[in-house]
Design a protein around this motif. Structure first.
Motif, PDB file in Angstrom:
ATOM      1  N   ARG A   6     -19.018  17.549   5.328  1.00  0.00           N
ATOM      2  CA  ARG A   6     -19.751  16.753   4.349  1.00  0.00           C
ATOM      3  C   ARG A   6     -21.198  17.211   4.254  1.00  0.00           C
ATOM      4  O   ARG A   6     -21.919  17.216   5.262  1.00  0.00           O
ATOM      5  CB  ARG A   6     -19.742  15.280   4.750  1.00  0.00           C
ATOM      6  CG  ARG A   6     -18.504  14.512   4.412  1.00  0.00           C
ATOM      7  CD  ARG A   6     -18.563  13.108   5.007  1.00  0.00           C
ATOM      8  NE  ARG A   6     -19.783  12.380   4.708  1.00  0.00           N
ATOM      9  CZ  ARG A   6     -20.079  11.178   5.193  1.00  0.00           C
ATOM     10  NH1 ARG A   6     -19.232  10.569   6.020  1.00  0.00           N
ATOM     11  NH2 ARG A   6     -21.208  10.574   4.874  1.00  0.00           N
ATOM     12  N   ASP A   8     -23.823  15.786   3.111  1.00  0.00           N
ATOM     13  CA  ASP A   8     -24.854  14.776   3.368  1.00  0.00           C
ATOM     14  C   ASP A   8     -25.072  14.517   4.854  1.00  0.00           C
ATOM     15  O   ASP A   8     -26.044  13.874   5.241  1.00  0.00           O
ATOM     16  CB  ASP A   8     -24.508  13.463   2.670  1.00  0.00           C
ATOM     17  CG  ASP A   8     -23.248  12.818   3.225  1.00  0.00           C
ATOM     18  OD1 ASP A   8     -22.238  13.522   3.370  1.00  0.00           O
ATOM     19  OD2 ASP A   8     -23.277  11.605   3.517  1.00  0.00           O
ATOM     20  N   SER A  11     -28.449  15.192   6.573  1.00  0.00           N
ATOM     21  CA  SER A  11     -29.583  14.267   6.432  1.00  0.00           C
ATOM     22  C   SER A  11     -29.438  13.020   7.295  1.00  0.00           C
ATOM     23  O   SER A  11     -30.311  12.154   7.279  1.00  0.00           O
ATOM     24  CB  SER A  11     -29.729  13.852   4.963  1.00  0.00           C
ATOM     25  OG  SER A  11     -28.607  13.092   4.532  1.00  0.00           O
ATOM     26  N   GLN A 117     -25.146   5.204   6.202  1.00  0.00           N
ATOM     27  CA  GLN A 117     -24.973   6.502   5.554  1.00  0.00           C
ATOM     28  C   GLN A 117     -23.647   7.144   5.939  1.00  0.00           C
ATOM     29  O   GLN A 117     -22.992   7.782   5.102  1.00  0.00           O
ATOM     30  CB  GLN A 117     -26.140   7.430   5.904  1.00  0.00           C
ATOM     31  CG  GLN A 117     -26.198   8.674   5.022  1.00  0.00           C
ATOM     32  CD  GLN A 117     -27.477   9.465   5.203  1.00  0.00           C
ATOM     33  OE1 GLN A 117     -28.424   9.012   5.853  1.00  0.00           O
ATOM     34  NE2 GLN A 117     -27.526  10.662   4.637  1.00  0.00           N
ATOM     35  N   HIS A 120     -20.999   6.116   3.644  1.00  0.00           N
ATOM     36  CA  HIS A 120     -21.193   6.490   2.236  1.00  0.00           C
ATOM     37  C   HIS A 120     -21.954   5.442   1.426  1.00  0.00           C
ATOM     38  O   HIS A 120     -21.960   5.513   0.196  1.00  0.00           O
ATOM     39  CB  HIS A 120     -19.847   6.770   1.543  1.00  0.00           C
ATOM     40  CG  HIS A 120     -19.142   7.988   2.022  1.00  0.00           C
ATOM     41  ND1 HIS A 120     -19.495   9.267   1.641  1.00  0.00           N
ATOM     42  CD2 HIS A 120     -18.093   8.126   2.865  1.00  0.00           C
ATOM     43  CE1 HIS A 120     -18.697  10.138   2.218  1.00  0.00           C
ATOM     44  NE2 HIS A 120     -17.835   9.477   2.977  1.00  0.00           N
ATOM     45  N   SER A 122     -25.513   2.911   0.570  1.00  0.00           N
ATOM     46  CA  SER A 122     -26.963   3.087   0.432  1.00  0.00           C
ATOM     47  C   SER A 122     -27.693   2.010   1.213  1.00  0.00           C
ATOM     48  O   SER A 122     -27.386   0.815   1.075  1.00  0.00           O
ATOM     49  CB  SER A 122     -27.378   3.010  -1.045  1.00  0.00           C
ATOM     50  OG  SER A 122     -26.795   4.071  -1.777  1.00  0.00           O
TER      51      SER A 122
END
Length: 359
Positions: A6, A8, A11, A117, A120, A122
């Motif tokens: 993944r 993301d 981060s 996170q 998935h 916010s």
């Protein structure tokens, strides 16, 4: 060809535990310095002899013991590999895309943005008040149609502050009933709010509120941090969903046995928490006398809002042989240890030259 990870994940920060090194006094991880209760230690030994067998994936006996202890139905209890695992599972059962929002105060438990996170979703962070307490009005006002989950850490980690029962009830009533509210009570056994009559009990407040779920743990006051077992109390529908995403066999046999034995010996636990609270107030009083700002704590630690001086204070403390936990440019969390460990910390922190440097 490289594995398709993944994108993301690059981060997402890894969870950072309190550091340790041989010979240093470790007041960085909110562990109890006392070993498991004697009955729990005995249960650990007996359970270890059956380590070749899988644990009960449903944790049937432990859930029944918790239900009896809390006065709820077994169907209202789930267990997990520490309450952190349950936090992540709660994101999994409520959120499915980055459009979904998870609200929490900041600064608060540092796992919240990570599990959000990973799931998935916010993260929406709401600042604490100037007194380092949850701003429940602001938190309620931040709820939108995209909000799926709200984490309320009470007492708060790392500031140690707590909101009272009446304020918490107003907040629960203000949040829409289709938003799941998680009362994270990892430090519940240290909560007193003496003289206020406002000591909140999430399990009691959650009765009749299907959108409220309470998390507690055996890692703090019960002295089982190394075994990793926490539990959730809430509406059966939410508990059923949690059990669907539960990692099979993640609460091991030894942990289950130790938790059951600890519940049976909980009278001893209360004596231990009372002794720690005496030390907590002694440490706070000494720091206040030296000129530090130290908010009232309802946990097993104290908070020093040293802001940009936090890192330097932690390094100076480590040089003095005591490890504490700095949080970026916000503050430093100091676990309350044994009296001699607290004395070593206080000798460092209240030294006039040190105090003059960091206050």
């Amino acid at each position: 060809m490289s594995a398709q990870i993944r994108p993301d994940l690059s981060s997402i920060p890894a969870y950072t535990p309190g550091r340790s090194y041989p010979g240093a006094v470790k007041l960085a991880s909110n562990e109890t310095t006392l070993p498991p209760l004697p009955a729990a230690a005995k249960a650990i030994g007996a359970a270890a002899e059956l380590a070749h067998r899988y644990p009960d994936n449903q944790a049937t006996e432990l859930r029944a013991a918790l239900a009896d202890f809390l006065g709820v139905a077994v169907e209202q209890v789930a267990v997990g590999c520490g309450s952190v695992a349950l936090l992540q599972e709660l994101v999994q059962i409520t959120c499915s895309s980055p459009q979904d929002e998870v609200l929490f105060a900041w600064r608060s438990f540092e796992a919240y943005p990570i599990v959000t996170q990973v799931g998935h979703a916010s993260a929406v962070q709401v600042p604490l008040t100037s007194d380092h307490v949850h701003d429940l009005d602001a938190l309620a006002a931040a709820v939108t149609p995209r909000t799926k989950l709200v984490f309320v850490c009470n007492p708060n980690n790392p500031t140690g502050t707590a909101v009272g029962r009446d304020a918490l009830v107003r907040f629960l009533d203000a949040v829409p009933s289709d938003v799941l509210i998680v009362l994270d009570e990892a430090y519940y056994e240290y909560l007193r709010m003496a003289g206020t009559g406002q000591c909140p009990d999430g399990v009691e407040l959650g009765r009749g509120r299907p959108n409220v779920i309470v998390l507690r743990t055996f890692s703090k006051a019960y002295g089982l941090a190394g075994l990793r077992v926490g539990y959730a109390v809430g509406d059966p529908e939410v508990i059923t969903a949690l059990m669907k995403v539960h990692i099979p066999f993640s609460v091991n046999r030894v942990a289950q046995a130790a938790a059951i034995a600890s519940l049976e010996a909980r009278g001893e636990l209360l004596d231990r928490t009372d002794a720690l609270i005496v030390e907590r107030e002694r440490v706070r009083d000494a720091m206040l006398a030296a000129g530090y700002d130290v908010p009232p704590s309802e946990t097993n630690f104290v908070w020093l809002p040293l802001r940009e001086r936090s890192g330097a204070f932690a390094e100076a403390s480590a040089d003095a042989g005591v490890l504490v936990r700095p949080y970026a440019s916000d503050g430093v969390r100091v676990t309350v240890g044994d009296p001699h460990e607290n004395d070593l910390f206080l000798r460092f922190a209240t030294d006039p030259e040190v105090a003059a440097r960091f206050i």
